[in-house]
Write a protein that holds these residues in place. Structure first.
Motif, PDB file in Angstrom:
ATOM      1  N   TYR A   9      41.608  44.325  47.666  1.00 33.81           N
ATOM      2  CA  TYR A   9      40.857  43.017  47.569  1.00 33.81           C
ATOM      3  C   TYR A   9      39.577  43.075  48.504  1.00 33.81           C
ATOM      4  CZ  TYR A   9      45.041  41.358  45.391  1.00 33.81           C
ATOM      5  OH  TYR A   9      46.214  41.364  44.618  1.00 33.81           O
ATOM      6  N   GLN A  10      38.431  42.671  47.631  1.00 36.02           N
ATOM      7  CA  GLN A  10      37.172  42.253  48.150  1.00 36.02           C
ATOM      8  C   GLN A  10      36.647  40.907  48.219  1.00 36.02           C
ATOM      9  OE1 GLN A  10      35.431  45.139  45.345  1.00 36.02           O
ATOM     10  NE2 GLN A  10      34.148  43.620  44.578  1.00 36.02           N
ATOM     11  N   PRO A  11      35.807  40.585  49.364  1.00 34.15           N
ATOM     12  CA  PRO A  11      35.305  39.449  49.232  1.00 34.15           C
ATOM     13  C   PRO A  11      34.239  39.107  48.297  1.00 34.15           C
ATOM     14  CG  PRO A  11      34.370  40.632  51.011  1.00 34.15           C
ATOM     15  CD  PRO A  11      35.248  41.501  50.511  1.00 34.15           C
ATOM     16  N   ASP A  12      34.087  38.035  47.740  1.00 35.72           N
ATOM     17  CA  ASP A  12      32.911  37.609  46.916  1.00 35.72           C
ATOM     18  C   ASP A  12      31.580  37.733  47.775  1.00 35.72           C
ATOM     19  OD1 ASP A  12      34.822  36.953  44.950  1.00 35.72           O
ATOM     20  OD2 ASP A  12      34.752  34.821  45.190  1.00 35.72           O
ATOM     21  N   GLY A  13      30.571  38.068  47.034  1.00 38.49           N
ATOM     22  CA  GLY A  13      29.289  37.893  47.463  1.00 38.49           C
ATOM     23  C   GLY A  13      28.563  39.407  47.079  1.00 38.49           C
ATOM     24  N   PRO A  14      27.593  39.454  47.678  1.00 40.32           N
ATOM     25  CA  PRO A  14      26.671  40.875  47.239  1.00 40.32           C
ATOM     26  C   PRO A  14      27.288  42.076  47.722  1.00 40.32           C
ATOM     27  CG  PRO A  14      25.848  39.734  49.552  1.00 40.32           C
ATOM     28  CD  PRO A  14      26.853  38.729  48.687  1.00 40.32           C
ATOM     29  N   GLY A  68      35.767  33.796  33.841  1.00 41.35           N
ATOM     30  CA  GLY A  68      36.025  33.744  35.224  1.00 41.35           C
ATOM     31  C   GLY A  68      37.346  34.336  35.638  1.00 41.35           C
ATOM     32  N   PRO A  69      37.582  34.302  37.058  1.00 39.47           N
ATOM     33  CA  PRO A  69      38.879  34.766  37.535  1.00 39.47           C
ATOM     34  C   PRO A  69      40.038  33.951  37.348  1.00 39.47           C
ATOM     35  CG  PRO A  69      37.459  34.324  39.294  1.00 39.47           C
ATOM     36  CD  PRO A  69      36.568  34.053  38.238  1.00 39.47           C
ATOM     37  N   PHE A  70      41.200  34.368  37.461  1.00 43.53           N
ATOM     38  CA  PHE A  70      42.537  33.568  37.295  1.00 43.53           C
ATOM     39  C   PHE A  70      42.606  32.234  38.305  1.00 43.53           C
ATOM     40  CE2 PHE A  70      46.986  33.024  38.541  1.00 43.53           C
ATOM     41  CZ  PHE A  70      47.224  32.377  37.283  1.00 43.53           C
ATOM     42  N   THR A  71      41.971  32.682  39.596  1.00 39.93           N
ATOM     43  CA  THR A  71      42.080  31.810  40.553  1.00 39.93           C
ATOM     44  C   THR A  71      40.745  31.645  41.239  1.00 39.93           C
ATOM     45  OG1 THR A  71      42.806  33.329  42.225  1.00 39.93           O
ATOM     46  CG2 THR A  71      44.552  32.117  41.224  1.00 39.93           C
ATOM     47  N   GLU A  72      40.593  30.543  41.770  1.00 42.13           N
ATOM     48  CA  GLU A  72      39.305  30.381  42.634  1.00 42.13           C
ATOM     49  C   GLU A  72      39.895  30.645  44.098  1.00 42.13           C
ATOM     50  OE1 GLU A  72      37.261  26.680  42.544  1.00 42.13           O
ATOM     51  OE2 GLU A  72      38.035  26.267  40.501  1.00 42.13           O
ATOM     52  N   GLY A  73      38.902  31.528  44.672  1.00 45.40           N
ATOM     53  CA  GLY A  73      39.194  32.277  45.970  1.00 45.40           C
ATOM     54  C   GLY A  73      37.801  32.747  46.516  1.00 45.40           C
ATOM     55  N   HIS A  76      38.788  38.824  45.523  1.00 48.26           N
ATOM     56  CA  HIS A  76      39.586  39.032  44.365  1.00 48.26           C
ATOM     57  C   HIS A  76      39.765  40.422  44.379  1.00 48.26           C
ATOM     58  CE1 HIS A  76      37.357  35.312  43.377  1.00 48.26           C
ATOM     59  NE2 HIS A  76      38.414  35.137  42.454  1.00 48.26           N
ATOM     60  N   LEU A  77      40.621  40.837  43.209  1.00 46.85           N
ATOM     61  CA  LEU A  77      40.978  42.203  43.077  1.00 46.85           C
ATOM     62  C   LEU A  77      39.733  42.958  42.729  1.00 46.85           C
ATOM     63  CD1 LEU A  77      43.307  44.328  42.746  1.00 46.85           C
ATOM     64  CD2 LEU A  77      43.661  43.661  40.235  1.00 46.85           C
ATOM     65  N   GLY A  78      39.736  44.146  43.539  1.00 48.48           N
ATOM     66  CA  GLY A  78      38.200  44.791  43.420  1.00 48.48           C
ATOM     67  C   GLY A  78      38.675  46.091  42.840  1.00 48.48           C
ATOM     68  N   GLY A  79      39.715  46.666  42.917  1.00 49.73           N
ATOM     69  CA  GLY A  79      40.233  48.122  42.574  1.00 49.73           C
ATOM     70  C   GLY A  79      41.585  48.267  42.817  1.00 49.73           C
ATOM     71  N   PHE A  80      42.141  49.253  42.314  1.00 57.64           N
ATOM     72  CA  PHE A  80      43.764  49.693  42.526  1.00 57.64           C
ATOM     73  C   PHE A  80      43.999  51.064  42.573  1.00 57.64           C
ATOM     74  CE2 PHE A  80      43.055  48.956  38.025  1.00 57.64           C
ATOM     75  CZ  PHE A  80      43.729  49.926  37.563  1.00 57.64           C
ATOM     76  N   THR A  81      44.896  51.572  43.011  1.00 58.87           N
ATOM     77  CA  THR A  81      45.350  52.787  42.949  1.00 58.87           C
ATOM     78  C   THR A  81      46.857  52.740  42.662  1.00 58.87           C
ATOM     79  OG1 THR A  81      43.686  53.741  44.482  1.00 58.87           O
ATOM     80  CG2 THR A  81      45.865  55.285  43.956  1.00 58.87           C
ATOM     81  N   ILE A  82      47.402  53.436  41.955  1.00 57.73           N
ATOM     82  CA  ILE A  82      48.916  53.557  41.543  1.00 57.73           C
ATOM     83  C   ILE A  82      49.421  54.839  42.194  1.00 57.73           C
ATOM     84  CG2 ILE A  82      50.932  53.629  40.179  1.00 57.73           C
ATOM     85  CD1 ILE A  82      49.032  51.881  38.053  1.00 57.73           C
ATOM     86  N   VAL A  83      50.435  55.012  42.904  1.00 60.92           N
ATOM     87  CA  VAL A  83      50.940  56.279  43.620  1.00 60.92           C
ATOM     88  C   VAL A  83      52.465  56.381  43.501  1.00 60.92           C
ATOM     89  CG1 VAL A  83      49.209  56.225  45.316  1.00 60.92           C
ATOM     90  CG2 VAL A  83      51.290  55.248  45.974  1.00 60.92           C
ATOM     91  N   ARG A  84      52.919  57.766  43.327  1.00 63.93           N
ATOM     92  CA  ARG A  84      54.235  57.830  43.528  1.00 63.93           C
ATOM     93  C   ARG A  84      54.671  58.213  44.945  1.00 63.93           C
ATOM     94  NH1 ARG A  84      52.909  61.611  40.275  1.00 63.93           N
ATOM     95  NH2 ARG A  84      52.873  61.082  38.119  1.00 63.93           N
ATOM     96  N   ALA A  85      55.677  57.696  45.419  1.00 67.45           N
ATOM     97  CA  ALA A  85      55.823  57.790  46.937  1.00 67.45           C
ATOM     98  C   ALA A  85      57.497  57.878  47.082  1.00 67.45           C
ATOM     99  CB  ALA A  85      55.318  56.723  47.981  1.00 67.45           C
ATOM    100  N   PRO A  86      58.237  58.390  48.043  1.00 61.85           N
ATOM    101  CA  PRO A  86      59.619  58.427  48.100  1.00 61.85           C
ATOM    102  C   PRO A  86      60.042  57.260  48.569  1.00 61.85           C
ATOM    103  CG  PRO A  86      58.728  59.754  49.532  1.00 61.85           C
ATOM    104  CD  PRO A  86      57.364  59.533  48.867  1.00 61.85           C
ATOM    105  N   ASP A  87      59.175  56.281  49.129  1.00 64.12           N
ATOM    106  CA  ASP A  87      59.620  55.216  49.941  1.00 64.12           C
ATOM    107  C   ASP A  87      58.286  54.353  50.313  1.00 64.12           C
ATOM    108  OD1 ASP A  87      58.616  56.007  52.624  1.00 64.12           O
ATOM    109  OD2 ASP A  87      60.589  57.233  52.837  1.00 64.12           O
ATOM    110  N   LEU A  88      58.702  53.270  50.757  1.00 59.79           N
ATOM    111  CA  LEU A  88      57.549  52.197  51.044  1.00 59.79           C
ATOM    112  C   LEU A  88      56.472  52.757  52.217  1.00 59.79           C
ATOM    113  CD1 LEU A  88      56.178  49.593  50.837  1.00 59.79           C
ATOM    114  CD2 LEU A  88      57.963  48.263  52.388  1.00 59.79           C
TER     115      LEU A  88
END
Length: 115
Positions: A9-14, A68-73, A76-88
């Protein structure tokens, strides 16, 4: 192994200056290479600014689209990674590395039934 979504999650702004972004991008690419070598990397990507979003809703038999985004805030979601891991704990470790590189909060959530 379970799959986990690591949402950055990244803040809005420059956007940060080019030299800062270059350093972050380089460090994230190195981390992605490490994730691949460990067999943990599934997919990752950065997103355009939240203002570029379009929200699609179904209501009363119609499909409505709003800019615009789903929610005002302030973040907002700026990026993501999906990983495989044996546990949390392992997934949280990878998320911690991303948080250190980006200095941004990272939400970790397991996928349903992805084992």
């Amino acid at each position: 192994m379970k799959q986990y979504l690591l949402s950055v999650y990244q803040p809005d702004g420059p956007t940060p200056p080019a030299d800062v972004l270059a350093r972050i991008s380089g460090e994230l690419e190195a981390l992605n290479a490490e994730l691949r070598a460990a067999g943990a990397w599934v997919f990752s990507g950065g997103l355009h600014a939240a203002a570029s979003a379009t929200v699609v809703r179904a209501k009363d038999g119609d499909v409505l689209m709003t800019d615009g985004p789903f929610t005002e805030g302030k973040e907002h979601l700026g990026g993501f990674t999906i990983v495989r891991a044996p546990d949390l704990d392992v997934a949280l470790g990878w998320a911690g590395r991303i948080a250190e590189i980006t200095t941004l909060p990272v939400e970790v959530r397991p996928f349903l039934g992805a084992e």
